[in-house]
Design an enzyme around this catalytic site. Structure first.
Site, PDB file in Angstrom:
ATOM      1  N   GLY A  40       0.816  -1.213   0.000  1.00  0.00           N
ATOM      2  CA  GLY A  40       0.000   0.000   0.000  1.00  0.00           C
ATOM      3  C   GLY A  40       0.846   1.257   0.000  1.00  0.00           C
ATOM      4  O   GLY A  40       2.069   1.209   0.174  1.00  0.00           O
ATOM      5  N   ALA A  90      -5.365  -1.831   5.755  1.00  0.00           N
ATOM      6  CA  ALA A  90      -6.736  -1.494   6.136  1.00  0.00           C
ATOM      7  C   ALA A  90      -7.682  -1.701   4.964  1.00  0.00           C
ATOM      8  O   ALA A  90      -7.259  -1.792   3.807  1.00  0.00           O
ATOM      9  CB  ALA A  90      -6.822  -0.036   6.603  1.00  0.00           C
ATOM     10  N   TYR A 150      -2.772   2.741  12.365  1.00  0.00           N
ATOM     11  CA  TYR A 150      -3.192   3.992  11.731  1.00  0.00           C
ATOM     12  C   TYR A 150      -4.707   4.064  11.652  1.00  0.00           C
ATOM     13  O   TYR A 150      -5.373   3.099  11.278  1.00  0.00           O
ATOM     14  CB  TYR A 150      -2.566   4.109  10.329  1.00  0.00           C
ATOM     15  CG  TYR A 150      -1.068   4.126  10.400  1.00  0.00           C
ATOM     16  CD1 TYR A 150      -0.364   5.322  10.540  1.00  0.00           C
ATOM     17  CD2 TYR A 150      -0.346   2.935  10.413  1.00  0.00           C
ATOM     18  CE1 TYR A 150       1.014   5.330  10.664  1.00  0.00           C
ATOM     19  CE2 TYR A 150       1.024   2.930  10.538  1.00  0.00           C
ATOM     20  CZ  TYR A 150       1.703   4.134  10.668  1.00  0.00           C
ATOM     21  OH  TYR A 150       3.064   4.142  10.810  1.00  0.00           O
ATOM     22  N   TYR A 171     -17.110   2.913   7.148  1.00  0.00           N
ATOM     23  CA  TYR A 171     -15.643   2.937   7.199  1.00  0.00           C
ATOM     24  C   TYR A 171     -15.162   3.583   8.498  1.00  0.00           C
ATOM     25  O   TYR A 171     -14.335   3.024   9.226  1.00  0.00           O
ATOM     26  CB  TYR A 171     -15.083   3.677   5.987  1.00  0.00           C
ATOM     27  CG  TYR A 171     -13.619   4.018   6.113  1.00  0.00           C
ATOM     28  CD1 TYR A 171     -12.646   3.022   6.045  1.00  0.00           C
ATOM     29  CD2 TYR A 171     -13.210   5.333   6.311  1.00  0.00           C
ATOM     30  CE1 TYR A 171     -11.297   3.335   6.170  1.00  0.00           C
ATOM     31  CE2 TYR A 171     -11.866   5.652   6.428  1.00  0.00           C
ATOM     32  CZ  TYR A 171     -10.915   4.654   6.366  1.00  0.00           C
ATOM     33  OH  TYR A 171      -9.588   4.975   6.494  1.00  0.00           O
TER      34      TYR A 171
END
Length: 291
Positions: A10, A59, A98, A124
């Site tokens: 990512g 995530a 995070y 989310y």
């Protein structure tokens, strides 16, 4: 020190793999080796690596898709970090995780502090807040870094999308009533490394000092200084790139999405600045990124 880094493919994970090199042996895993939707695999990898530090930028970030996949979003963003925290506590390790500005409702102007009341307005945000709470409840030494509007020169993000569209079109219509601070993925990674270097300085060859984490751990906001809108961010992107494309401001109502967005997503990084040092202005960071 052995560091387990998740989500190395990512945009933040890629930068972290570089930034963390000076702190120890980085074991970087991607989704193929550690799929956060598979909790047994998460446990197995941690028990196999036996790290002293787990850094988790991985995530579920598809904000709109999360509205139709809430179970998957919660498994990846809430249950998996909870498992990581449980395993970290069992090993006596530290977890760095995070989170997001979307844990706040974003209904009032002004920059949100770590102590302000949360209240996500979409799945989310709710899943990320649940992850924060699972980590805190575990009793593991941890650091939760909330950031906002993350972009970089790789992966899928707003910067790369706007660059592509600006080259394809004469005009871009962009929302101008949502406020936040674009944050470069490298800023997130380098600031994380700075914090961990300070923590490491208070430890020993065997690992971190528990007292330091009790005093300095917890939640911090790690977001660029200043604020803008998606419209203002796009204007800056187009100008920096030297692309001849007109940017037109529109209201959120003109661009409906499955997930509701906070109107005000500005985070106050004062606590982090006072304890750990500089975070750049969003315009300065954008300029460096695009150079």
């Amino acid at each position: 020190m052995k560091i387990l880094l998740t989500g190395c493919g990512g945009q933040v994970g890629y930068e972290l793999e570089r930034s963390l090199q000076g702190l120890g042996e980085v074991v970087a895993v991607d989704r193929a080796r550690m799929d956060l939707s598979n909790l047994d695999q998460v446990r197995a990898v941690i028990r196999d690596v036996r790290p002293q530090l787990i850094v988790n930028p991985a995530a579920y970030t598809a904000v709109d898709k999360a509205e139709s996949e809430p179970a998957l979003a919660f498994r990846i963003n809430a249950e998996a970090p909870g498992v990581m925290a449980e395993e970290a506590r069992r090993l006596g390790a530290v977890l760095v995780h995070y989170s997001t500005d979307y844990v706040f409702p974003g209904t009032e102007p002004g920059a949100r502090a770590e102590t302000d009341a949360t209240g996500p307005v979409n799945v989310y945000g709710a899943s990320k807040l649940a992850g924060e709470r699972a980590i805190a409840a575990s009793g593991a030494a941890h650091l939760i870094l909330r950031t906002s509007w993350v972009y970089g020169m790789r992966g899928r993000n707003f910067l790369l999308t706007m660059l592509r569209l600006a080259r394809e079109r004469d005009e871009l219509r962009v929302v101008a009533d949502q406020h936040g601070a674009p944050t470069w993925s490298r800023t997130v990674a380098d600031t994380t490394a700075t914090i961990l270097a300070q923590a490491r300085a208070h430890g020993s060859s065997a690992g971190f000092d528990a007292g330091w984490w009790q005093e300095c751990g917890g939640i911090y906001h790690l977001s660029s200084q200043g604020r803008t809108t998606w419209f203002g961010f796009t204007q800056a992107i187009v100008e920096q790139a030297g692309i001849d494309c007109r940017v037109v401001p529109i209201a959120s109502a003109e661009y409906p999405t499955p997930a509701r967005r906070p109107q005000y997503s500005v985070l106050s990084s004062r606590r982090l600045l006072e304890r750990f040092g500089h975070v750049p202005d969003w315009q300065e960071a954008l300029r460096l990124c695009m150079q």
